[in-house]
Design an enzyme around this catalytic site. Structure first.
Site, PDB file in Angstrom:
ATOM      1  N   CYS A  22       0.816  -1.229   0.000  1.00  0.00           N
ATOM      2  CA  CYS A  22       0.000   0.000   0.000  1.00  0.00           C
ATOM      3  C   CYS A  22       0.846   1.274   0.000  1.00  0.00           C
ATOM      4  CB  CYS A  22      -0.934   0.024   1.202  1.00  0.00           C
ATOM      5  SG  CYS A  22      -2.261  -1.153   1.065  1.00  0.00           S
TER       6      CYS A  22
HETATM    7  N1  COA Z   1     -20.615  -9.109   7.183  1.00  0.00           N
HETATM    8  C1  COA Z   1     -21.219  -9.165   8.394  1.00  0.00           C
HETATM    9  N2  COA Z   1     -20.572  -9.341   9.535  1.00  0.00           N
HETATM   10  C2  COA Z   1     -19.235  -9.523   9.469  1.00  0.00           C
HETATM   11  C3  COA Z   1     -18.530  -9.507   8.248  1.00  0.00           C
HETATM   12  C4  COA Z   1     -19.289  -9.289   7.075  1.00  0.00           C
HETATM   13  N3  COA Z   1     -18.712  -9.239   5.871  1.00  0.00           N
HETATM   14  N4  COA Z   1     -17.240  -9.692   8.490  1.00  0.00           N
HETATM   15  C5  COA Z   1     -17.095  -9.822   9.815  1.00  0.00           C
HETATM   16  N5  COA Z   1     -18.315  -9.735  10.414  1.00  0.00           N
HETATM   17  C6  COA Z   1     -18.646  -9.840  11.841  1.00  0.00           C
HETATM   18  C7  COA Z   1     -17.675 -10.745  12.577  1.00  0.00           C
HETATM   19  O1  COA Z   1     -18.090 -12.083  12.483  1.00  0.00           O
HETATM   20  C8  COA Z   1     -17.794 -10.213  13.990  1.00  0.00           C
HETATM   21  O2  COA Z   1     -18.949 -10.731  14.593  1.00  0.00           O
HETATM   22  P1  COA Z   1     -18.955 -11.150  16.149  1.00  0.00           P
HETATM   23  O3  COA Z   1     -18.669  -9.862  16.884  1.00  0.00           O
HETATM   24  O4  COA Z   1     -20.315 -11.686  16.326  1.00  0.00           O
HETATM   25  O5  COA Z   1     -17.850 -12.155  16.292  1.00  0.00           O
HETATM   26  C9  COA Z   1     -18.042  -8.716  13.787  1.00  0.00           C
HETATM   27  O6  COA Z   1     -18.511  -8.557  12.448  1.00  0.00           O
HETATM   28  C10 COA Z   1     -16.789  -7.896  13.971  1.00  0.00           C
HETATM   29  O7  COA Z   1     -15.726  -8.522  13.200  1.00  0.00           O
HETATM   30  P2  COA Z   1     -14.274  -7.989  13.204  1.00  0.00           P
HETATM   31  O8  COA Z   1     -13.439  -8.724  12.197  1.00  0.00           O
HETATM   32  O9  COA Z   1     -13.777  -7.946  14.599  1.00  0.00           O
HETATM   33  O10 COA Z   1     -14.575  -6.543  12.625  1.00  0.00           O
HETATM   34  P3  COA Z   1     -13.900  -5.180  12.897  1.00  0.00           P
HETATM   35  O11 COA Z   1     -14.859  -4.285  13.539  1.00  0.00           O
HETATM   36  O12 COA Z   1     -12.543  -5.335  13.488  1.00  0.00           O
HETATM   37  O13 COA Z   1     -13.720  -4.656  11.397  1.00  0.00           O
HETATM   38  C11 COA Z   1     -12.045  -4.504   9.682  1.00  0.00           C
HETATM   39  C12 COA Z   1     -12.966  -5.411  10.445  1.00  0.00           C
HETATM   40  C13 COA Z   1     -11.150  -5.299   8.761  1.00  0.00           C
HETATM   41  C14 COA Z   1     -12.881  -3.548   8.830  1.00  0.00           C
HETATM   42  C15 COA Z   1     -11.222  -3.699  10.718  1.00  0.00           C
HETATM   43  O14 COA Z   1     -10.523  -4.564  11.575  1.00  0.00           O
HETATM   44  C16 COA Z   1     -10.273  -2.755  10.087  1.00  0.00           C
HETATM   45  O15 COA Z   1     -10.688  -1.705   9.645  1.00  0.00           O
HETATM   46  N6  COA Z   1      -8.967  -3.093  10.061  1.00  0.00           N
HETATM   47  C17 COA Z   1      -7.966  -2.294   9.419  1.00  0.00           C
HETATM   48  C18 COA Z   1      -7.331  -3.096   8.406  1.00  0.00           C
HETATM   49  C19 COA Z   1      -7.389  -2.550   7.001  1.00  0.00           C
HETATM   50  O16 COA Z   1      -8.134  -1.704   6.647  1.00  0.00           O
HETATM   51  N7  COA Z   1      -6.529  -3.115   6.212  1.00  0.00           N
HETATM   52  C20 COA Z   1      -6.408  -2.779   4.845  1.00  0.00           C
HETATM   53  C21 COA Z   1      -5.007  -2.754   4.437  1.00  0.00           C
HETATM   54  S1  COA Z   1      -4.185  -1.267   4.977  1.00  0.00           S
END
Ligand code: COA
Length: 375
Positions: A158
């Site tokens: 990135c």
């Molecule tokens: N649809 C519905 N629910 C989903 C889902 C989807 N596509 N994907 C995950 N979930 C659910 C999970 O199962 C979890 O449920 P639970 O709480 O019942 O276990 C809940 O949503 C939260 O999941 P989690 O993975 O912990 O989500 P999060 O709030 O951490 O968000 C990201 C995920 C990836 C968006 C977040 O971690 C993030 O922004 N990370 C930064 C990484 C990034 O952007 N990287 C790109 C490269 S720089």
């Protein structure tokens, strides 16, 4: 010895025509989940494998700020028996698609600068994924544009665009080149696992280009570069094991670690402070006060990450004027994200106004480029 100043003469953008909305993406993903669960009903009932869970539009929008994304090919991605872009291989005597996209963005930048390709001395193709090992994509782009001199590829995930930009600046300052094109074709749809619920919504496709030139030949309205800093710190939290020793067919379900994988929460927790500190440190070194920073063109990772970084840097919640996002229509486009934000959001800048182009991502890697609108 006189060291020439390097500036950003112009930027360019190529946006693929096809798009996929969250609703279309989730509809296709959930059809795949229903099919998988029904075909594997017995194994799921016996506890041998877990059932897959559906995705949701609400989650995607809240977790990422993404509403839609541009892609090179939507039919292959939405086809639940394929779930990866359908981009046929081309014979060697035809331009490759990655180079073709890069050339379109490069031509846009050259036109905006009023620069003829024959006046450019070097091309860097800086992107997360190269279409092949060699010949370098940059050399193909160089040839398509009719540029003399030299060209090579760089990959810092990135942060490829900012690392490319800094490299171009150094070539100009050392006298090795007068004008350098940095091209960022990002076909992220090819490295995304469209069957993975946690990440299937993250990326989109695009190409950007940056023309870096000696100040004395750059067009009016160019951007001076006040300082450029790069940083890397090893982490496997964003990883893709695909390589010439580790191949896999992305059309098969077992290719997961040969595609993009991440520990999203850990990335969020570790990268936000790393980047905010780096920006504040660099500002202090350059003597730039936060109130004199008009705009942040941040890597477009996800809306929450960008919001937090901007708040730490500016000392208050940033409005769209201060930290514009293109996530809603482009999604995360890897290295191209901060350059799209910069390209599309330059309104209101007067000579002397300052801003920051900043990337962060896999590696980890981060780049900070402070710019100033020229007088
Ligand atoms: N649809 C519905 N629910 C989903 C889902 C989807 N596509 N994907 C995950 N979930 C659910 C999970 O199962 C979890 O449920 P639970 O709480 O019942 O276990 C809940 O949503 C939260 O999941 P989690 O993975 O912990 O989500 P999060 O709030 O951490 O968000 C990201 C995920 C990836 C968006 C977040 O971690 C993030 O922004 N990370 C930064 C990484 C990034 O952007 N990287 C790109 C490269 S720089």
């Amino acid at each position: 010895m006189h060291i020439p100043e390097a500036v950003i003469a112009a930027t360019g953008l190529h946006t693929p025509d096809e798009t996929i909305s969250n609703a279309e993406l989730v509809d296709s993903f959930n059809s795949y989940v229903a099919k998988f669960n029904s075909e594997n009903a017995e194994a799921i009932a016996s506890g041998a494998i877990p059932a897959l869970s559906p995705s949701s539009v609400e989650f995607i929008e809240k977790a990422s700020g993404i509403i839609s994304r541009h892609v090179v090919n939507r039919s292959g991605i939405l086809d639940i028996d394929r779930m990866c872009p359908d981009i046929p291989e081309r014979p060697n005597d035809q331009p490759s698609i990655l180079a073709e996209m890069g050339v379109k963005a490069a031509r846009d930048a050259l036109t905006r600068a009023g620069r003829d390709p024959s006046e450019v001395d070097a091309v860097l193709c800086a992107a997360s994924n190269m279409q092949r090992a060699y010949p370098a994509m940059a050399i193909e782009i160089q040839s398509e544009l009719g540029i003399e001199g030299f060209a090579f590829d760089m990959n810092v995930a990135c942060s490829s665009a900012t690392f490319g930009l800094k490299t171009a600046v150094d070539f100009v300052r050392s006298g090795q080149a007068r004008s350098v094109l940095v091209v960022n074709p990002e076909i992220c749809s090819g490295h995304l696992n469209w069957r993975d619920r946690d990440s299937h919504f993250i990326f989109g496709d695009v190409a950007t280009a940056i023309l870096v030139e000696r100040r004395d030949r750059a067009p009016e309205g160019h951007w001076n570069i006040l300082g450029a800093r790069l940083k890397t710190q090893y982490s496997s939290n964003i990883r893709n094991n695909f390589g010439f020793l580790n191949r896999a067919d992305p059309a098969t379900a077992n290719a997961s670690d040969k595609l993009f994988v991440q520990e999203g929460r850990r990335v969020f927790k570790e990268v936000v402070p790393l980047v905010a500190e780096m920006i504040l440190d660099h500002m202090a070194e350059l003597g730039i006060e936060r109130q004199h920073l008009k705009r942040l063109w941040l890597h477009q990772a996800n809306a929450n990450m960008n919001r937090l970084i901007a708040a730490k840097v500016l000392g208050h919640e940033a409005g769209p004027e201060e930290s514009p996002t293109v996530l809603d229509t482009y999604a995360n486009t890897s290295s191209a994200g901060s350059i799209i934000a910069f390209h599309l959001n330059q309104d209101g800048f007067e000579p002397g106004d300052r801003g920051l182009i900043c990337s962060f991502g896999a590696g980890y890697s981060a780049g900070t480029i402070f710019v100033e609108k020229s007088y």
